[in-house]
Write a protein that holds these residues in place. Structure first.
Motif, PDB file in Angstrom:
ATOM      1  N   GLY A  74       0.819  -1.203   0.000  1.00 49.22           N
ATOM      2  CA  GLY A  74       0.000   0.000   0.000  1.00 49.22           C
ATOM      3  C   GLY A  74       0.849   1.247   0.000  1.00 49.22           C
ATOM      4  O   GLY A  74       2.061   1.193  -0.200  1.00 49.22           O
TER       5      GLY A  74
ATOM      6  N   VAL B  27      -3.504   3.227   2.126  1.00 53.18           N
ATOM      7  CA  VAL B  27      -4.336   2.966   0.965  1.00 53.18           C
ATOM      8  C   VAL B  27      -3.829   1.668   0.359  1.00 53.18           C
ATOM      9  O   VAL B  27      -2.645   1.542   0.029  1.00 53.18           O
ATOM     10  CB  VAL B  27      -4.256   4.130  -0.050  1.00 53.18           C
ATOM     11  CG1 VAL B  27      -4.985   3.785  -1.332  1.00 53.18           C
ATOM     12  CG2 VAL B  27      -4.796   5.405   0.567  1.00 53.18           C
ATOM     13  N   LYS B  28      -4.721   0.693   0.226  1.00 51.17           N
ATOM     14  CA  LYS B  28      -4.303  -0.630  -0.255  1.00 51.17           C
ATOM     15  C   LYS B  28      -4.461  -0.786  -1.756  1.00 51.17           C
ATOM     16  O   LYS B  28      -3.775  -1.572  -2.377  1.00 51.17           O
ATOM     17  CB  LYS B  28      -5.080  -1.718   0.484  1.00 51.17           C
ATOM     18  CG  LYS B  28      -4.739  -1.752   1.959  1.00 51.17           C
ATOM     19  CD  LYS B  28      -5.591  -2.738   2.710  1.00 51.17           C
ATOM     20  CE  LYS B  28      -5.239  -2.625   4.187  1.00 51.17           C
ATOM     21  NZ  LYS B  28      -6.266  -3.120   5.056  1.00 51.17           N
ATOM     22  N   ASP B  29      -5.374  -0.044  -2.343  1.00 49.58           N
ATOM     23  CA  ASP B  29      -5.609  -0.115  -3.787  1.00 49.58           C
ATOM     24  C   ASP B  29      -4.690   0.892  -4.469  1.00 49.58           C
ATOM     25  O   ASP B  29      -5.054   2.048  -4.678  1.00 49.58           O
ATOM     26  CB  ASP B  29      -7.077   0.183  -4.087  1.00 49.58           C
ATOM     27  CG  ASP B  29      -7.416   0.009  -5.554  1.00 49.58           C
ATOM     28  OD1 ASP B  29      -6.673  -0.706  -6.261  1.00 49.58           O
ATOM     29  OD2 ASP B  29      -8.410   0.609  -6.002  1.00 49.58           O
TER      30      ASP B  29
ATOM     31  N   GLU C 118      -2.291   2.253  -7.494  1.00 45.57           N
ATOM     32  CA  GLU C 118      -2.042   2.231  -8.932  1.00 45.57           C
ATOM     33  C   GLU C 118      -0.544   2.382  -9.159  1.00 45.57           C
ATOM     34  O   GLU C 118       0.100   3.245  -8.563  1.00 45.57           O
ATOM     35  CB  GLU C 118      -2.803   3.382  -9.592  1.00 45.57           C
ATOM     36  CG  GLU C 118      -2.956   3.220 -11.066  1.00 45.57           C
ATOM     37  CD  GLU C 118      -3.934   4.231 -11.647  1.00 45.57           C
ATOM     38  OE1 GLU C 118      -3.974   4.316 -12.881  1.00 45.57           O
ATOM     39  OE2 GLU C 118      -4.623   4.922 -10.885  1.00 45.57           O
TER      40      GLU C 118
END
Length: 156
Positions: free
Chosen positions: A66, A97-99, A101
């Protein structure tokens, strides 16, 4: 009398077979990273000490888990005050934040600039074989622009 050109000398344009300017040419490789079990207070101390706005969270094998940012830390500070909870118990894993990009290191720096505009992100991690190898930031793209003369920047 022949035709007189007022265009002046032209610089030679780069050949098509030359490699484009890649993200990997300008990415930061020496990164400050965080672990999921670190306290948010440690992260805040590190962000302030090194004057950075966030960093990747990795496991023991350097796999990206993350990102934790100033905003994530501020959110934790605010919640701890609001709910009257001690911040000492807050870990990175709960607030990162794990998602995340990512961007490929072989992407052209100009395409990376477009991705920054489209996503409104401040940084993108770069992975190779699932492991963190670097990070490109908006500031790195601006550094690339300064290194290139204006003619090369616009002709790409």
């Amino acid at each position: 009398m022949g035709i007189i050109s007022f265009q002046g000398a032209r610089s030679k344009t780069k050949k098509q077979d030359e490699s484009p300017i890649k993200v990997s040419d300008y990415m930061s490789r020496d990164l400050i990273t965080f672990s999921p079990n670190q306290s948010v207070m440690e992260v805040i101390e590190t962000l302030v000490k090194y004057k950075i706005s966030g960093g990747p969270v990795v496991d023991d094998s350097n796999r990206l888990l993350g990102i934790i940012s100033e905003g994530d830390c501020i959110k934790q500070l605010n919640e701890s005050r609001y709910y009257n909870m001690p911040i000492d118990d807050a870990t990175v894993e709960k607030f990162m934040v794990k998602d995340v990009e990512t961007i490929d290191g072989n992407v052209n720096i100009f395409d990376a600039a477009n991705k920054f505009i489209e996503t409104k992100r401040r940084r993108f991690p770069i992975l190779e074989d699932g492991k963190l190898v670097g990070q490109i930031s908006q500031k790195d793209v601006m550094k690339a622009a300064l290194k290139l003369n204006s003619q090369n920047w616009w002709e790409k």
